[in-house]
Design a protein around this motif. Structure first.
Motif, mmCIF file in Angstrom:
data_model
loop_
_atom_site.group_PDB
_atom_site.id
_atom_site.type_symbol
_atom_site.label_atom_id
_atom_site.label_comp_id
_atom_site.label_asym_id
_atom_site.label_seq_id
_atom_site.Cartn_x
_atom_site.Cartn_y
_atom_site.Cartn_z
ATOM 1 N N THR A 48 -52.123 -68.746 -126.033
ATOM 2 C CA THR A 48 -52.516 -67.969 -124.867
ATOM 3 C C THR A 48 -53.223 -66.691 -125.299
ATOM 4 O O THR A 48 -53.062 -66.215 -126.413
ATOM 5 N N VAL A 49 -54.016 -66.136 -124.376
ATOM 6 C CA VAL A 49 -54.858 -64.990 -124.698
ATOM 7 C C VAL A 49 -54.768 -63.944 -123.583
ATOM 8 O O VAL A 49 -54.843 -64.282 -122.399
ATOM 9 N N ILE A 50 -54.589 -62.695 -123.969
ATOM 10 C CA ILE A 50 -54.805 -61.581 -123.051
ATOM 11 C C ILE A 50 -56.222 -61.100 -123.325
ATOM 12 O O ILE A 50 -56.512 -60.572 -124.400
ATOM 13 N N PRO A 51 -57.150 -61.313 -122.368
ATOM 14 C CA PRO A 51 -58.570 -61.034 -122.635
ATOM 15 C C PRO A 51 -58.827 -59.570 -122.960
ATOM 16 O O PRO A 51 -57.989 -58.692 -122.730
ATOM 17 N N LEU A 52 -60.020 -59.312 -123.487
ATOM 18 C CA LEU A 52 -60.425 -57.961 -123.836
ATOM 19 C C LEU A 52 -60.395 -57.079 -122.593
ATOM 20 O O LEU A 52 -61.048 -57.370 -121.584
ATOM 21 N N HIS A 53 -59.621 -56.005 -122.658
ATOM 22 C CA HIS A 53 -59.455 -55.114 -121.513
ATOM 23 C C HIS A 53 -59.253 -53.690 -121.993
ATOM 24 O O HIS A 53 -58.980 -53.450 -123.160
ATOM 25 N N ASN A 54 -59.369 -52.741 -121.078
ATOM 26 C CA ASN A 54 -59.278 -51.335 -121.468
ATOM 27 C C ASN A 54 -57.997 -50.687 -120.954
ATOM 28 O O ASN A 54 -57.196 -51.301 -120.231
ATOM 29 N N HIS A 55 -57.800 -49.422 -121.344
ATOM 30 C CA HIS A 55 -56.621 -48.644 -120.960
ATOM 31 C C HIS A 55 -57.100 -47.229 -120.640
ATOM 32 O O HIS A 55 -56.930 -46.312 -121.439
ATOM 33 N N PRO A 56 -57.701 -47.032 -119.454
ATOM 34 C CA PRO A 56 -58.339 -45.748 -119.146
ATOM 35 C C PRO A 56 -57.361 -44.579 -119.114
ATOM 36 O O PRO A 56 -56.372 -44.593 -118.389
ATOM 37 N N GLY A 57 -57.644 -43.568 -119.935
ATOM 38 C CA GLY A 57 -56.835 -42.362 -119.951
ATOM 39 C C GLY A 57 -55.431 -42.542 -120.480
ATOM 40 O O GLY A 57 -54.576 -41.669 -120.289
ATOM 41 N N MET A 58 -55.156 -43.646 -121.180
ATOM 42 C CA MET A 58 -53.793 -43.968 -121.594
ATOM 43 C C MET A 58 -53.613 -43.880 -123.107
ATOM 44 O O MET A 58 -54.543 -44.116 -123.876
ATOM 45 N N ILE A 95 -49.152 -69.949 -119.358
ATOM 46 C CA ILE A 95 -48.978 -68.791 -118.485
ATOM 47 C C ILE A 95 -48.232 -67.694 -119.245
ATOM 48 O O ILE A 95 -47.198 -67.950 -119.862
ATOM 49 N N ILE A 96 -48.767 -66.509 -119.192
ATOM 50 C CA ILE A 96 -48.128 -65.354 -119.819
ATOM 51 C C ILE A 96 -47.169 -64.718 -118.819
ATOM 52 O O ILE A 96 -47.488 -64.594 -117.629
ATOM 53 N N THR A 97 -45.996 -64.328 -119.277
ATOM 54 C CA THR A 97 -45.042 -63.658 -118.399
ATOM 55 C C THR A 97 -44.871 -62.210 -118.836
ATOM 56 O O THR A 97 -45.061 -61.864 -120.005
ATOM 57 N N TYR A 98 -44.499 -61.374 -117.863
ATOM 58 C CA TYR A 98 -44.306 -59.948 -118.128
ATOM 59 C C TYR A 98 -42.964 -59.512 -117.577
ATOM 60 O O TYR A 98 -42.636 -59.768 -116.411
#
Length: 269
Positions: free
Chosen positions: A112-122, A89-92
């Motif tokens: 652990t892996v944070i899957p491929l994701h985007n950052h719209p307008g960031m 489990i990933i914690t933030y």
């Protein structure tokens, strides 16, 4: 003739030097996270969705992050959130969030892996504090990326796939510079894979906001040695340079749990 310095005088040379030294000592005692917060306030003050800080401000914020360590945020690799014995489990840890920017730390146990994701307008700044992490990032391909490939391949086909170009595909281990991605460049879509226990200090400007349309989208990546362009025609494409991406739902096994941040405090001003 000797100059007399009054103990409680105002304006004596000795007293000014003493005050100057005290001022310098006070400046040195400012916690690194406080400096980070104040720099973010300055850098993102006139920014918003799709608006990138000036190159000078990008460099200023990156320099602050480059100098930060795990001690600056009160982290140790032997803390329970990094244990390989616990569930993957990933914690933030949220340090700060407002409508202009957010500061937080991702704590990843090994594998652990944070899957491929985007950052719209960031615009996103990521500093690996410790551990070894594999980072793979991509941007949407366009004709300027590779004219030969794009002239033979429709970047959006009938299967909902979109062509993306690989920006980064490598492992990082501190000391390393801060990674920076932009709304349309620098690897706006990325995936983190923890080879060992890792901590990543993240700054997002602006942060995700569902009501404003800045929600996190996840993608399935489909690499290929060649692309069919219709009929029996195909074009050879270097697999390491391009990939098909297809939007997908958040993976069921991707779990991020919020935990309290107990490091040096930030004084909001």
């Amino acid at each position: 003739m000797k100059m007399r310095i009054e103990p409680n005088g105002s304006g004596g040379r000795g007293e000014m030097s003493s005050e100057s030294r005290k001022g310098k000592r006070r400046q040195k005692r400012i916690p690194a996270v406080q400096k980070l917060y104040e720099t973010c306030k300055e850098v993102f003050v006139d920014c918003g969705p799709g608006i990138v800080p000036s190159p000078e401000n990008v460099e200023k914020l990156a320099a602050v992050l480059d100098g930060m360590t795990q001690e600056d945020v009160g982290l140790r690799p032997n803390m329970p959130c990094f244990s390989k014995e616990r569930a993957p489990i990933i914690t933030y840890m949220r340090l700060h969030e407002c409508n202009k920017f957010s500061i937080g730390i991702f704590c990843l146990p090994p594998k652990t892996v944070i899957p491929l994701h985007n950052h719209p307008g960031m615009t996103v700044f990521s500093k690996l504090l410790f551990g070894t992490m594999h980072i793979r990032s991509l941007d949407w391909a366009d004709k300027a990326d590779d004219c030969k490939t794009m002239s033979a391949v429709d970047p959006k086909n009938n299967n909902g796939l979109c062509l993306a170009k690989v920006k980064v595909n490598s492992e990082l281990t501190p000391p390393c510079n801060t990674s920076i991605l932009y709304p349309a460049d620098g690897g706006n879509m990325h995936r983190f894979t923890a080879k060992t226990a890792c901590a990543v200090l993240d700054v997002l400007g602006p942060p995700y906001c569902d009501p404003e349309g800045r929600h996190c989208q996840y993608y399935q990546e489909l690499p290929f040695p060649q692309i069919s362009v219709g009929g029996d025609v195909s074009v050879e494409v270097e697999e390491e340079r391009f990939a098909w991406l297809k939007e997908m739902e958040k993976p069921d096994d991707h779990v991020i749990v919020g935990v309290a941040y107990n490091g040096p405090k930030i004084v909001r001003k």
